[in-house]
Design an enzyme around this catalytic site. Structure first.
Site, PDB file in Angstrom:
ATOM      1  CG  ASN A 397      -2.087   0.998   1.047  1.00  0.00           C
ATOM      2  OD1 ASN A 397      -1.954   2.014   0.373  1.00  0.00           O
ATOM      3  ND2 ASN A 397      -3.227   0.718   1.665  1.00  0.00           N
ATOM      4  CG  ASP A 398       1.773   3.061   3.684  1.00  0.00           C
ATOM      5  OD1 ASP A 398       0.688   3.579   3.357  1.00  0.00           O
ATOM      6  OD2 ASP A 398       2.008   2.630   4.827  1.00  0.00           O
ATOM      7  CB  VAL A 399       5.888   0.404  -1.052  1.00  0.00           C
ATOM      8  CG1 VAL A 399       6.435   0.175   0.339  1.00  0.00           C
ATOM      9  CG2 VAL A 399       5.026  -0.767  -1.497  1.00  0.00           C
TER      10      VAL A 399
END
Length: 471
Positions: A397-399
């Protein structure tokens, strides 16, 4: 006087050879393709160091030594055989705690029986330099132990992965650290037992205080940092014991762990000093995990995904911790094999901090027998997304959040991320639209025109895609 000064030349040569093997082990472990060879080098180096130490010291009888080796080796063998690859971060954290505890026990034994360790003068007083080594060794070892225990509990789900924020934590941490350093200095002039055991207790306490404010998203850096601590603890005890093999090994582990921690901090746009201080990234993680705003998005099915994947020329798969939790690596590799039979180029993109420990995704893909030449680091593959038909995101997600490049107010701003938004089609597997990752920020990729959300357990969704590909 330390025993090292009286060691014959062949012992120093054996320890030097052991150190060379450890260096070769680190070199081998730098790549999944050579990791098995690196492990063998490490085992050979440790065997040489242990046998050499057994031949030159008489601290215990041979049956006692062999019994200890059998117990420890048996536990290690059984654990390694039974542990699931998805639980590897917990295992690494647990092993770090044992290294720290070993340093504490060695320091305690040396303090209680200094003459047996060759660190006491005729008056029975411990040499000043040995007190410094002992104080630092027990402090770093205790911090490593208690910090690793907390990391294990968070990774294993026994403790919430959310940051636990204590009021005035920075003042408490700085005060505790100052007290430890002050007592180590006082230990030079007075070797009273209360000083030694107070250093030990405060060090156990600060290890606990440093790790509890750290959120689950930042665990890869924590594991790397604790690995570094365990190395420095071993090196400090190597000086106390006069054992050059421990000094070499500890320094190698400590320095390599510190370098890796620094690299990972850069990859996450974190400050290395904030890692050491504890609680880094906590404010970002504490912002919650709920989508702040409702926007239109497009949901797809396994059949839709299978059709688009089969028609693609190139697919880049981006795995994350969600893949590990679902244990979807094997079925993911099966999906990749089916696509390759259809003439699709399949590649895997690994972010430096994907998962819960350094190299977590590499380990899982290697376990599933994904070819090494299909696995690429961020800097090697990021430019290819613009020419890619499908970016297949599973459990990450964040990456892949473009806010890291565009939103200066975002807690992940400046963190290098994959340019999945440039792909022609994006397939995003996640359990639901309710969560937004550990950083607590919504992801614009969810709402892009070319994005197809595949909402389900990662393993179940990929299994359904595989069935559709087969039919």
């Amino acid at each position: 006087m330390h025993a090292v000064s009286a060691q014959p030349s062949w012992v120093m040569l054996a320890y030097l050879l052991s150190g060379v093997f450890f260096i070769l082990a680190l070199r081998g472990l730098s790549s999944p393709a050579t990791s098995r060879r690196g492990n063998r080098f490490g085992m050979a180096g440790m065997l040489i160091a242990v046998v050499t130490t057994m031949l030159t010291h008489e601290w215990a009888t041979l049956p006692e030594i062999l019994g200890a080796i059998a117990i420890g080796g048996g536990i290690g063998w059984i654990t390694a055989r039974k542990i699931a690859m998805t639980d590897m971060p917990q295992l690494v954290a647990a092993f770090h705690s044992l290294v720290g505890l070993a340093a504490v026990l060695v320091a305690a034994a040396a303090f209680l029986e200094p003459a047996n360790f060759g660190i006491a003068g005729p008056d029975g007083m411990i040499h000043a330099v040995s007190r410094i080594e002992m104080g630092l060794g027990i402090a770093i070892g205790a911090i490593t132990f208690s910090g690793s225990v907390i990391a294990f509990l968070k990774l294993n789900g026994n403790m919430s992965g959310a940051p636990i924020m204590l009021p005035g934590r920075h003042i408490i941490n700085l005060g505790t650290l100052a007290a430890i350093l002050g007592l180590i200095g006082y230990f030079l002039t007075d070797q009273s037992p209360w000083i030694f055991w107070t250093i030990t207790a405060l060090s156990f306490l600060i290890g606990f205080l440093l790790i509890i404010p750290i959120g689950g998203a930042d665990m890869p850096v924590v594991v790397s940092m604790l690995n570094s601590y365990s190395g420095w603890a071993a090196a400090a005890m190597g000086f106390t014991l006069g054992n050059s093999a421990m000094i070499i090994t500890g320094a190698l582990v400590g320095s390599s762990g510190a370098i890796l921690s620094y690299i990972m901090c850069k990859a996450m746009n974190r400050s290395f000093l904030s890692v050491i201080a504890g609680g880094f990234g906590a404010e970002a993680s504490a912002s919650g995990g709920e989508v702040k705003e409702q926007r239109p998005w497009k949901r797809g099915s396994a059949e839709d995904a299978a059709f688009l994947l089969k028609e693609a020329e190139q697919v880049i798969i981006v795995p994350g911790y969600g893949m590990a939790v679902a244990q979807a690596q094997h079925i993911l590799r099966e999906m990749g094999d089916l696509l390759k039979k259809e003439g699709v180029r399949v590649k895997y993109a690994i972010h430096p901090v994907a998962g819960r420990m350094p190299g977590h995704m590499n380990v899982l893909l290697a376990e599933a027998n994904v070819p090494y030449d299909e696995v690429f680091e961020l800097e090697d593959i990021n430019s290819e997304f613009a020419q890619t038909d499908v970016a297949f995101i599973i459990g990450a997600n964040d990456v892949v959040n473009p806010a890291a490049k565009t939103d200066k107010s975002s807690p992940i701003y400046g963190m290098p991320v994959f340019d999945v938004d440039k792909a022609k089609t994006i397939m995003f597997i996640k359990r639901s639209m309710g969560g937004v990752g550990y950083a607590g920020v919504d992801n614009d990729v969810f709402y892009m025109d070319q994005t197809m959300m595949l909402l389900a357990d990662a393993k179940k969704m990929v299994e359904d895609i595989v069935k559709s590909l087969q039919h």
